[in-house]
Motif scaffolding. Sequence first.
Motif, mmCIF file in Angstrom:
data_model
loop_
_atom_site.group_PDB
_atom_site.id
_atom_site.type_symbol
_atom_site.label_atom_id
_atom_site.label_comp_id
_atom_site.label_asym_id
_atom_site.label_seq_id
_atom_site.Cartn_x
_atom_site.Cartn_y
_atom_site.Cartn_z
ATOM 1 N N ASP A 61 4.734 -35.506 -1.075
ATOM 2 C CA ASP A 61 4.429 -36.413 0.104
ATOM 3 C C ASP A 61 3.397 -37.543 -1.269
ATOM 4 O O ASP A 61 2.344 -36.904 -1.751
ATOM 5 C CB ASP A 61 3.096 -36.323 1.430
ATOM 6 C CG ASP A 61 2.699 -37.928 1.247
ATOM 7 O OD1 ASP A 61 3.194 -39.235 1.453
ATOM 8 O OD2 ASP A 61 1.940 -37.791 2.378
ATOM 9 N N GLU A 79 8.209 -48.943 -2.469
ATOM 10 C CA GLU A 79 9.236 -47.888 -2.013
ATOM 11 C C GLU A 79 9.855 -48.001 -2.012
ATOM 12 O O GLU A 79 10.943 -46.915 -2.261
ATOM 13 C CB GLU A 79 8.819 -48.282 -0.562
ATOM 14 C CG GLU A 79 9.719 -47.728 0.533
ATOM 15 C CD GLU A 79 9.200 -48.540 1.946
ATOM 16 O OE1 GLU A 79 9.377 -47.599 2.830
ATOM 17 O OE2 GLU A 79 9.787 -49.597 2.532
ATOM 18 N N TYR A 83 12.819 -44.922 -3.618
ATOM 19 C CA TYR A 83 14.160 -44.729 -3.097
ATOM 20 C C TYR A 83 15.321 -43.968 -4.316
ATOM 21 O O TYR A 83 15.686 -43.509 -4.422
ATOM 22 C CB TYR A 83 14.442 -45.622 -2.347
ATOM 23 C CG TYR A 83 13.868 -44.933 -0.975
ATOM 24 C CD1 TYR A 83 14.135 -44.301 0.159
ATOM 25 C CD2 TYR A 83 13.241 -46.095 -0.208
ATOM 26 C CE1 TYR A 83 13.933 -43.416 1.008
ATOM 27 C CE2 TYR A 83 12.594 -45.430 0.853
ATOM 28 C CZ TYR A 83 13.333 -44.789 1.409
ATOM 29 O OH TYR A 83 12.882 -44.515 3.124
ATOM 30 N N MET A 101 14.163 -38.460 2.552
ATOM 31 C CA MET A 101 13.263 -39.107 1.859
ATOM 32 C C MET A 101 13.357 -40.216 3.102
ATOM 33 O O MET A 101 13.869 -40.954 3.572
ATOM 34 C CB MET A 101 13.831 -40.256 0.722
ATOM 35 C CG MET A 101 13.956 -38.871 -0.701
ATOM 36 S SD MET A 101 14.401 -40.754 -1.890
ATOM 37 C CE MET A 101 16.503 -40.465 -1.843
ATOM 38 N N SER A 103 9.197 -42.900 4.717
ATOM 39 C CA SER A 103 8.167 -42.731 4.025
ATOM 40 C C SER A 103 7.687 -44.380 5.327
ATOM 41 O O SER A 103 7.599 -43.970 6.211
ATOM 42 C CB SER A 103 8.004 -44.696 2.916
ATOM 43 O OG SER A 103 9.074 -45.043 3.810
ATOM 44 N N PHE A 112 5.355 -41.978 0.991
ATOM 45 C CA PHE A 112 6.511 -41.802 0.036
ATOM 46 C C PHE A 112 6.593 -40.291 0.349
ATOM 47 O O PHE A 112 6.280 -39.772 -0.323
ATOM 48 C CB PHE A 112 7.128 -42.031 -1.152
ATOM 49 C CG PHE A 112 8.703 -42.090 -1.028
ATOM 50 C CD1 PHE A 112 8.836 -43.503 -0.469
ATOM 51 C CD2 PHE A 112 9.056 -41.014 -1.568
ATOM 52 C CE1 PHE A 112 10.410 -43.006 -0.636
ATOM 53 C CE2 PHE A 112 10.416 -41.210 -1.810
ATOM 54 C CZ PHE A 112 11.540 -42.155 -1.479
#
Length: 142
Positions: A61, A79, A83, A101, A103, A112
């Motif tokens: 995390d 964010e 990715y 993945m 968030s 995330f």
Amino acid sequence: MYDNIIKDISTALYNTFGKEYKYYPETIEQGFKEPGFFILPLSSEGSVGLASRFNYKASFDIHYYPSKSKKYLDCRKVESKLYECLKFFNTQEGLVRALNMRSTIVDGVLHFMFDIKASFISVETNIEPMSEVTINAKKKNR
């Protein structure tokens, strides 16, 4: 291995976001500077595979603490970069892909989360060479 993966995640973040951001792979101390990342290992699991193969799974995390102004907008921008940054990243053992993945933003902090699953070949360095072998054999006559 676990510490190496955390360092490799920090390197991937640094390569994407640069030196304007602070990176905290251990704990967050007083005097924490924003914007910054904190890498929290959630869980890990390892098993021995065939031959010298080692199978490894881990969950992380990444907390992103934005600067004081426009926190929500800043979190959303970071964010989308995360990715891309963690889709594939280099480790000392090879290329790793982040899985699952996801968030969320809680109290102005981006969380995330992702998993990794990898197989590594372990190399033993302290193997003693075999001693001499003597073979006594006779040829059979048919």
